[in-house]
Write a protein that holds these residues in place. Sequence first.
Motif, short mmCIF file in Angstrom:
data_model
loop_
_atom_site.label_atom_id
_atom_site.label_comp_id
_atom_site.label_asym_id
_atom_site.label_seq_id
_atom_site.Cartn_x
_atom_site.Cartn_y
_atom_site.Cartn_z
N SER A 47 0.81 -1.22 0.00
CA SER A 47 0.00 0.00 0.00
C SER A 47 0.84 1.27 0.00
O SER A 47 0.34 2.34 -0.32
N SER A 48 2.12 1.15 0.31
CA SER A 48 2.93 2.37 0.44
C SER A 48 4.17 2.36 -0.46
O SER A 48 5.09 3.13 -0.25
N SER A 49 4.20 1.50 -1.47
CA SER A 49 5.38 1.42 -2.32
C SER A 49 5.58 2.73 -3.08
O SER A 49 4.64 3.31 -3.60
N SER A 50 6.83 3.18 -3.16
CA SER A 50 7.13 4.38 -3.93
C SER A 50 7.46 4.05 -5.38
O SER A 50 7.60 4.94 -6.21
N GLY A 51 7.59 2.75 -5.69
CA GLY A 51 7.91 2.33 -7.05
C GLY A 51 6.67 2.32 -7.93
O GLY A 51 5.58 1.95 -7.48
N PHE A 52 6.85 2.72 -9.21
CA PHE A 52 5.71 2.73 -10.11
C PHE A 52 5.56 1.34 -10.75
O PHE A 52 6.53 0.78 -11.27
N PRO A 53 4.35 0.78 -10.72
CA PRO A 53 4.13 -0.59 -11.21
C PRO A 53 3.95 -0.64 -12.73
O PRO A 53 2.83 -0.79 -13.23
N VAL A 54 5.03 -0.53 -13.49
CA VAL A 54 4.95 -0.65 -14.94
C VAL A 54 4.41 -2.05 -15.29
O VAL A 54 4.91 -3.05 -14.77
N PRO A 55 3.41 -2.15 -16.17
CA PRO A 55 2.72 -3.43 -16.35
C PRO A 55 3.38 -4.41 -17.30
O PRO A 55 2.76 -5.37 -17.70
N PHE A 56 4.63 -4.18 -17.71
CA PHE A 56 5.34 -5.15 -18.54
C PHE A 56 6.82 -5.09 -18.21
O PHE A 56 7.31 -4.15 -17.58
N ASP A 57 7.53 -6.12 -18.67
CA ASP A 57 8.96 -6.24 -18.34
C ASP A 57 9.79 -5.13 -18.98
O ASP A 57 9.58 -4.77 -20.14
N LEU A 58 10.72 -4.61 -18.22
CA LEU A 58 11.72 -3.69 -18.73
C LEU A 58 13.10 -4.31 -18.52
O LEU A 58 13.33 -4.95 -17.49
N PRO A 59 14.03 -4.17 -19.45
CA PRO A 59 13.88 -3.47 -20.73
C PRO A 59 13.04 -4.26 -21.72
O PRO A 59 12.96 -5.49 -21.62
N PRO A 60 12.44 -3.57 -22.68
CA PRO A 60 11.66 -4.28 -23.69
C PRO A 60 12.55 -5.14 -24.59
O PRO A 60 13.72 -4.82 -24.78
N THR A 61 11.97 -6.22 -25.09
CA THR A 61 12.72 -7.15 -25.93
C THR A 61 12.38 -6.90 -27.40
O THR A 61 11.23 -7.06 -27.81
N HIS A 62 13.39 -6.51 -28.17
CA HIS A 62 13.17 -6.22 -29.59
C HIS A 62 12.79 -7.50 -30.34
O HIS A 62 13.24 -8.59 -30.00
N TYR A 63 11.91 -7.36 -31.34
CA TYR A 63 11.58 -8.50 -32.19
C TYR A 63 12.85 -9.12 -32.76
O TYR A 63 13.77 -8.41 -33.19
N SER A 64 12.89 -10.43 -32.77
CA SER A 64 13.96 -11.14 -33.46
C SER A 64 13.62 -11.21 -34.96
O SER A 64 12.53 -10.82 -35.39
N SER A 65 14.55 -11.74 -35.72
CA SER A 65 14.32 -11.85 -37.17
C SER A 65 13.17 -12.79 -37.48
O SER A 65 12.58 -12.74 -38.57
N LYS A 66 12.82 -13.66 -36.53
CA LYS A 66 11.74 -14.62 -36.74
C LYS A 66 10.40 -14.11 -36.24
O LYS A 66 9.36 -14.71 -36.54
N ASP A 67 10.39 -13.04 -35.48
CA ASP A 67 9.14 -12.54 -34.91
C ASP A 67 8.35 -11.75 -35.96
O ASP A 67 8.92 -11.04 -36.78
N GLN A 68 7.05 -11.89 -35.88
CA GLN A 68 6.14 -11.15 -36.74
C GLN A 68 5.14 -10.41 -35.87
O GLN A 68 4.65 -10.96 -34.89
N PRO A 69 4.78 -9.17 -36.21
CA PRO A 69 3.71 -8.50 -35.48
C PRO A 69 2.39 -9.21 -35.75
O PRO A 69 2.16 -9.72 -36.86
N TRP A 70 1.55 -9.25 -34.77
CA TRP A 70 0.23 -9.87 -34.96
C TRP A 70 -0.57 -9.08 -35.99
O TRP A 70 -0.79 -7.88 -35.85
N ILE A 71 -0.98 -9.76 -37.05
CA ILE A 71 -1.86 -9.20 -38.07
C ILE A 71 -3.16 -9.98 -37.99
O ILE A 71 -3.16 -11.20 -38.14
N TRP A 72 -4.26 -9.30 -37.78
CA TRP A 72 -5.46 -10.03 -37.36
C TRP A 72 -6.29 -10.60 -38.49
O TRP A 72 -7.17 -11.42 -38.25
N ASN A 73 -6.06 -10.19 -39.74
CA ASN A 73 -6.93 -10.69 -40.81
C ASN A 73 -6.18 -11.52 -41.84
O ASN A 73 -6.47 -11.51 -43.02
N ILE A 74 -5.16 -12.26 -41.37
CA ILE A 74 -4.51 -13.30 -42.17
C ILE A 74 -4.48 -14.57 -41.33
O ILE A 74 -4.56 -14.52 -40.10
N PRO A 75 -4.40 -15.74 -41.98
CA PRO A 75 -4.47 -17.00 -41.23
C PRO A 75 -3.16 -17.33 -40.51
O PRO A 75 -2.08 -16.96 -40.96
N TYR A 76 -3.30 -18.05 -39.41
CA TYR A 76 -2.18 -18.65 -38.70
C TYR A 76 -2.55 -20.12 -38.48
O TYR A 76 -3.30 -20.44 -37.55
#
Length: 615
Positions: free
Chosen positions: A572-601
């Motif tokens: 209840s008294s933490s002075s730290g801000f609760p960022v909701p994801f891991d830091l540092p962010p992880t850059h996409y690898s050469s194999k990663d694709q952004p989610w595209i919602w109107n093509i099949p997987y």
Amino acid sequence: MSQDSQHGKWSISSSDDDDEDLPPSQLRPPADSNHSSPQADSPPSSKPEPVAVVKPEPVNAPPSSLAIGSEARQAAQASQLNPMKYESSPSLAGKRKKEATDDAGWALSDSDGDDDVGEKGKSLRELPRKPSPSPKAKKPKVEERPPSPHGRLYYIDEPQDFFEASVPCLNDTYRFYLNKVTGLDRQYNTGALHIRDILSPLFGTLKESVQFNYCFDIAWMVQQYPPEFRDRPVLIVHGDKREAKARLVQQTQPFPNVRLCQAKLDIAFGTHHTKMMLLWYEEGFRVLILTSNLIRADWYQKTQGMWMSPLFPPLPEGSPESAGESPTFFKRDLLDYLGSYRAPELADWIQRIREHDLSETRVYLIGSTPGRYTGSDMERWGHLRLRKLLYDHSHPVPKEESWPVIGQFSSIGSMGLDKTKWLAGEFQRTLTTLGKSSLRPDPPVHLVYPSVEDVRTSLEGYPAGGSLPYSIQTAQKQLWLHSYFHRWKADSTGRSHAMPHIKTYMRTSPDFTQLAWFLITSANLSKAAWGALEKNNTQVMVRSYELGVLYLPSAFDMKTFPVHRNPFPVSSSSSGFPVPFDLPPTHYSSKDQPWIWNIPYSQAPDTHGNIWVPS
């Protein structure tokens, strides 16, 4: 046609080029799936028919339980009611209309597709309901639910201790909270809130409320109020028009205490995307600004966030108009935002706010309202409002050129043919403003958006991608944007597997331990939400209603916010801000694709054994 890029090869039919941000219509189990489905035993050479999957609520749900949103979301539903009638084209999948029937289907959300697409750019929020049976088909038993891409049941019932029985332990320093996620260990929901918790007597004796939002399931919403408050007046502020509005009116018919207020959307392709609750109690008044739509799926297995105000007490009778203001001028700005609706239905609420003491508020309000603004009005709304606040109330930091900007969102609009058109031009200038320094650095910019693998391995599996409406038609026009992308990975608590519908923007130190500022908002990465400069930068045009709150260290008597690396269990008294994801962010690898919602997987099944095949 096909498009090759560093993130894979995308294929669409040439007929799809003119339609953008259209929702995919079906999920299918793979051929070797053990989930029951008409497609499971189809021979490889046959063309698979669309699978009728999931009715999210019990089969006897009343018509009022339909989720209602803007007109294009309704337009998306017609073809879902009889999925056997259309071929597997993403463009057809998007042209559906909601029908007010017991078995009508998809509930949609999130407006921020391409700015030039208009209301076609909506996203899926809930899974499709089972289509209406033919006259010869047997009606399902009331106590049963159809097979689901999630598994045997669409929703896992929350355990008895999921909802709060007493006032929970909350971080009152920042009043920034995540939503509860069904399926996580209890410790990772400690200090998080469900809508049923928020509306419970734990936070006040409710007299009346207003719900501002984009997507509604009125019957479900009413059920979230405790029985003793369920008949209290509720005002719904929405942006629906014509047939969509008529369906929303139909939804409210069983609930005489629910009234409607239509937001004016005078600029084409704008939406009412603000998500806010105004809660008036016997004890005072409260404001919540959040990222969740008022449908069950948004409060189930999504990562969402909210700012919940303190309980604002009433001012003494006869107090001057200037009374009850906060150092951040939150009261003035909230009244200004509500006034922009020009809605008689909000007049009583504007007066109530004037009569309460909002002086404890430490955050700044950042809203967007539709219009074209010139002169000093340019800094009232959108990203120029954010720029003005950062200029006036933040402070330069040593070596600020190395302090990255992080943007995180669930929907993406058209950015232009290259980064200079909007993102690295006017928007990045806003995000990199720190105080009155004349320095215009070019710091790193990290954009956090889920990859295909993030979606595939999430709690919901591929259906979570229905909340991430980045279309192939938009993506193939801005491949340059994808070099900015970083994976969605959340704070090592399992929340990485709850796909984000939250939207956050921040400036961090190079080692990601300090924040120069933090923003939670309904605004995704789009010009419609944030505004775009026109007429040689003498005018800004904003299409949509959006709302968020900005945290600046100066309002908390700090120089920077320390990042809280392990926010659970909550203190209840933490002075730290609760960022909701891991830091540092992880850059996409050469194999990663952004989610595209109107093509099949279809090559790799998701966590429930299903594949994603837009129809």
